[in-house]
Design a protein around this motif. Structure first.
Motif, PDB file in Angstrom:
ATOM      1  N   SER A  15       0.371   4.084  -3.144  1.00  0.00           N
ATOM      2  CA  SER A  15      -0.592   5.089  -2.690  1.00  0.00           C
ATOM      3  C   SER A  15      -0.021   6.500  -2.754  1.00  0.00           C
ATOM      4  O   SER A  15       1.191   6.706  -2.607  1.00  0.00           O
ATOM      5  CB  SER A  15      -1.038   4.787  -1.256  1.00  0.00           C
ATOM      6  OG  SER A  15      -1.651   3.525  -1.169  1.00  0.00           O
ATOM      7  N   THR A  16      -0.897   7.455  -2.966  1.00  0.00           N
ATOM      8  CA  THR A  16      -0.553   8.880  -2.937  1.00  0.00           C
ATOM      9  C   THR A  16      -1.551   9.590  -2.038  1.00  0.00           C
ATOM     10  O   THR A  16      -2.756   9.543  -2.290  1.00  0.00           O
ATOM     11  CB  THR A  16      -0.603   9.485  -4.357  1.00  0.00           C
ATOM     12  OG1 THR A  16       0.290   8.760  -5.213  1.00  0.00           O
ATOM     13  CG2 THR A  16      -0.176  10.947  -4.316  1.00  0.00           C
ATOM     14  N   ASN A  17      -1.033  10.216  -0.969  1.00  0.00           N
ATOM     15  CA  ASN A  17      -1.877  10.924  -0.001  1.00  0.00           C
ATOM     16  C   ASN A  17      -3.007  10.046   0.538  1.00  0.00           C
ATOM     17  O   ASN A  17      -4.143  10.491   0.725  1.00  0.00           O
ATOM     18  CB  ASN A  17      -2.471  12.188  -0.631  1.00  0.00           C
ATOM     19  CG  ASN A  17      -1.400  13.179  -1.044  1.00  0.00           C
ATOM     20  OD1 ASN A  17      -0.388  13.335  -0.357  1.00  0.00           O
ATOM     21  ND2 ASN A  17      -1.616  13.852  -2.173  1.00  0.00           N
ATOM     22  N   GLY A  18      -2.678   8.769   0.761  1.00  0.00           N
ATOM     23  CA  GLY A  18      -3.654   7.857   1.348  1.00  0.00           C
ATOM     24  C   GLY A  18      -4.602   7.210   0.357  1.00  0.00           C
ATOM     25  O   GLY A  18      -5.434   6.386   0.739  1.00  0.00           O
ATOM     26  N   TRP A  19      -4.471   7.560  -0.920  1.00  0.00           N
ATOM     27  CA  TRP A  19      -5.340   6.976  -1.959  1.00  0.00           C
ATOM     28  C   TRP A  19      -4.512   6.082  -2.872  1.00  0.00           C
ATOM     29  O   TRP A  19      -3.405   6.431  -3.266  1.00  0.00           O
ATOM     30  CB  TRP A  19      -6.000   8.078  -2.800  1.00  0.00           C
ATOM     31  CG  TRP A  19      -6.961   8.906  -2.005  1.00  0.00           C
ATOM     32  CD1 TRP A  19      -6.681  10.048  -1.302  1.00  0.00           C
ATOM     33  CD2 TRP A  19      -8.347   8.656  -1.820  1.00  0.00           C
ATOM     34  NE1 TRP A  19      -7.793  10.525  -0.683  1.00  0.00           N
ATOM     35  CE2 TRP A  19      -8.852   9.695  -0.983  1.00  0.00           C
ATOM     36  CE3 TRP A  19      -9.226   7.665  -2.265  1.00  0.00           C
ATOM     37  CZ2 TRP A  19     -10.185   9.761  -0.593  1.00  0.00           C
ATOM     38  CZ3 TRP A  19     -10.567   7.744  -1.886  1.00  0.00           C
ATOM     39  CH2 TRP A  19     -11.029   8.774  -1.064  1.00  0.00           C
ATOM     40  N   ILE A  20      -5.081   4.904  -3.192  1.00  0.00           N
ATOM     41  CA  ILE A  20      -4.375   3.989  -4.091  1.00  0.00           C
ATOM     42  C   ILE A  20      -4.355   4.574  -5.500  1.00  0.00           C
ATOM     43  O   ILE A  20      -5.402   4.947  -6.045  1.00  0.00           O
ATOM     44  CB  ILE A  20      -5.043   2.597  -4.111  1.00  0.00           C
ATOM     45  CG1 ILE A  20      -4.880   1.920  -2.742  1.00  0.00           C
ATOM     46  CG2 ILE A  20      -4.437   1.724  -5.205  1.00  0.00           C
ATOM     47  CD1 ILE A  20      -5.580   0.588  -2.635  1.00  0.00           C
TER      48      ILE A  20
ATOM     49  N   LEU B  94       0.822  -1.224   0.000  1.00  0.00           N
ATOM     50  CA  LEU B  94       0.000   0.000   0.000  1.00  0.00           C
ATOM     51  C   LEU B  94       0.851   1.267   0.000  1.00  0.00           C
ATOM     52  O   LEU B  94       0.503   2.261  -0.644  1.00  0.00           O
ATOM     53  CB  LEU B  94      -0.944  -0.013   1.204  1.00  0.00           C
ATOM     54  CG  LEU B  94      -2.073  -1.056   1.146  1.00  0.00           C
ATOM     55  CD1 LEU B  94      -2.863  -1.045   2.445  1.00  0.00           C
ATOM     56  CD2 LEU B  94      -2.988  -0.799  -0.045  1.00  0.00           C
ATOM     57  N   LYS B  95       1.968   1.235   0.704  1.00  0.00           N
ATOM     58  CA  LYS B  95       2.811   2.428   0.785  1.00  0.00           C
ATOM     59  C   LYS B  95       3.357   2.832  -0.580  1.00  0.00           C
ATOM     60  O   LYS B  95       3.379   4.018  -0.937  1.00  0.00           O
ATOM     61  CB  LYS B  95       3.974   2.190   1.759  1.00  0.00           C
ATOM     62  CG  LYS B  95       4.821   3.419   2.025  1.00  0.00           C
ATOM     63  CD  LYS B  95       5.888   3.130   3.068  1.00  0.00           C
ATOM     64  CE  LYS B  95       6.738   4.371   3.342  1.00  0.00           C
ATOM     65  NZ  LYS B  95       7.788   4.109   4.359  1.00  0.00           N
TER      66      LYS B  95
END
Length: 498
Positions: free
Chosen positions: A360-365, A356-357
């Motif tokens: 993801s960008t700013n908490g969004w996949i 996920l890290k």
């Protein structure tokens, strides 16, 4: 002929998985059914036992054409199955699992003969070399011991035909030899076996004939004395694979991981070793030696009572898998079904969960990043699937294992732990996994590999740590490795015997 299958074809949603396949089994024969993952072996056996309906073809059992409506029909005709994926109910006792659906009662009452079932359970398991209490909760047992319970359950049915799908995947050499002795004893009494395995040594040691499938089609049948390892591999994959194991030529670097006095009472004690970057450290030992327990503790799945873990010379505290991942560790577990995958999730979701890290960008996949990761890993490991959204549980066992490996490769670990990495994986996929291990070592990844297959341990390890009853017996250098040498220490032999 006790079983005769001719012209068997089967399609799922327009995808043909079997085409005009044939198979025969003689009374008192041990017949291997081989092929790469996705070749159609399990589908064929599910057709035989009534789980799937065939599209065309005929099945004869004991000279009569049959169309079973389900496994119970097959059982009534004397056909028992040991499935590759365990069907143990963890909350039930060992005896309750063994007698599930076949409970012994007092007369026509509902009262169970508990003492008698417990006694018979322990007696049957002792014959297989397994000493556990009938009243033990099945979920407390290791995967290997659960596998022995599945085997015992099938052997207790007094079947004429026993289908074994990767029965030794979780067993060590000692348990395998005990199982083989039991199989040969039943063979002498006229029991027939259909034996599905990717372990070539087992096939040539145990079986009488081999039928090979490739891409859902019948390739041929061979008598064991008249064929060879290379010929069978060529029939399975349609190409030459070369040597079984890649040559390990890179020089290990500095110590990446160091373990000092790691202890978890009742499981292992005072374990100390080091792994260098670019090195593959094998861990060998018999069932119950504590191999999986040690690596699960390194990964934070279990909690150590004492000892130190150092990464790059700095002590770290790992009390959960999240902390292990943060410290650059990845773990491919021995039990992919309960610990390696969320089987109701899609392949995409399983791979993304560990990454996920990075996606993801700013908490969004980021869908493009996720798709690129998926495509790269699926292609690299040659996972056979219809789409990213295919559920993990619908994959073959070997392809499930590839997805587990894929998701951890996506994290780019600096320390990778592989517990039985090729369990249930076909010979072609094994070679691919070995090649990936070699490439990772060449890139400086420190690798720990737990394996019950001694040829695999010897062929893929820079050094081997041998465990016996929860303790480290010795660490062997590559030039000291042999099956005899490893088994000497794994059975408690003196450390200083040459």
């Amino acid at each position: 002929m006790i079983i005769q299958m001719e012209g068997i074809s089967k399609s799922f949603s327009g995808n043909q998985v079997l085409k005009e396949v044939a198979f025969s089994l003689e009374k008192g024969e041990i017949h291997a059914l081989m092929g790469e993952n996705g070749a159609g072996k399990s589908t064929m056996m599910k057709i035989l036992t009534g789980i799937y309906a065939r599209d065309s073809g005929t099945v004869e059992v004991k000279g009569k054409q049959v169309v079973y409506k389900g496994p119970k029909d097959a059982e009534r005709d004397g056909i028992a199955v040991i499935h590759q994926e365990l069907n143990i109910l963890p909350e039930l006792t060992v005896a309750e699992n063994l007698y599930l659906g076949n409970e012994q009662t007092v007369g026509k009452t509902a009262w169970l003969k508990t003492k008698e079932m417990n006694r018979k359970t322990e007696e049957t398991l002792r014959d297989l070399g397994l000493h556990v209490k009938a009243t033990e909760r099945a979920g407390n047992l290791s995967v290997g011991k659960q596998q022995m319970i599945e085997i015992a359950k099938a052997l207790m049915t007094n079947a004429d035909v026993i289908i074994m799908d990767e029965p030794t995947a979780a067993l060590t050499d000692r348990e395998i030899q005990t199982l083989f002795k039991t199989i040969r004893g039943l063979q002498e009494k006229g029991v027939s076996f259909i034996y599905i395995s990717h372990r070539m040594e087992e096939i040539f040691s145990l079986c009488d004939r081999i039928t090979v499938l490739r891409d859902g089609q019948y390739v041929g049948v061979k008598n064991i004395p008249e064929t060879s390892f290379d010929e069978i591999v060529s029939m399975m994959v349609g190409r030459q694979l070369g040597g079984r194991f890649p040559e390990l030529t890179n020089e290990p670097g500095d110590v990446k991981l160091e373990v000092k006095g790691l202890t978890r009472m009742g499981e292992f004690k005072d374990i100390s070793f080091a792994v260098k970057s670019g090195e593959i450290l094998g861990i060998s030992g018999l069932m119950g030696a504590g191999r999986s327990e040690v690596v699960e503790t390194l990964f934070g799945y279990r909690k150590a009572e004492s000892g130190q873990i150092l990464i790059n010379g700095k002590e770290v505290q790992i009390s959960s898998p999240i902390e292990a991942i943060r410290n650059g560790l990845g773990l491919i577990t021995e039990d992919r079904k309960t610990k390696g995958l969320i089987t109701d999730f899609s392949i995409r979701e399983n791979i993304s969960l560990a990454n996920l890290k990075s996606i993801s960008t700013n908490g969004w996949i980021a869908k493009k990043k996720e798709s690129a990761l998926f495509e790269n890993l699926i292609k690299r490991l040659r996972v056979v699937c219809s789409s990213p959204e295919q559920q993990a549980k619908s994959l073959s066992g070997g392809n499930q294992q590839k997805v587990v490996i894929a998701k951890w490769l996506g994290t780019s670990p600096s320390i990778l732990i592989l517990d039985e990495p090729t369990r249930g994986v076909d010979v072609g996929a094994k070679k691919e996994i070995y090649t990936i291990m070699k490439e990772l070592a060449e890139q400086g990844v420190a690798i720990i590999m737990v394996s019950s297959e001694l040829p695999e341990v010897i062929g893929m390890s820079s050094r081997v740590m041998v465990m016996f009853e929860g303790q480290m017996k010795t660490i062997l250098d590559r030039n000291e490795l042999s099956e005899e040498h490893i088994m000497h220490y794994a059975t408690g032999g003196d450390k200083h015997v040459g």
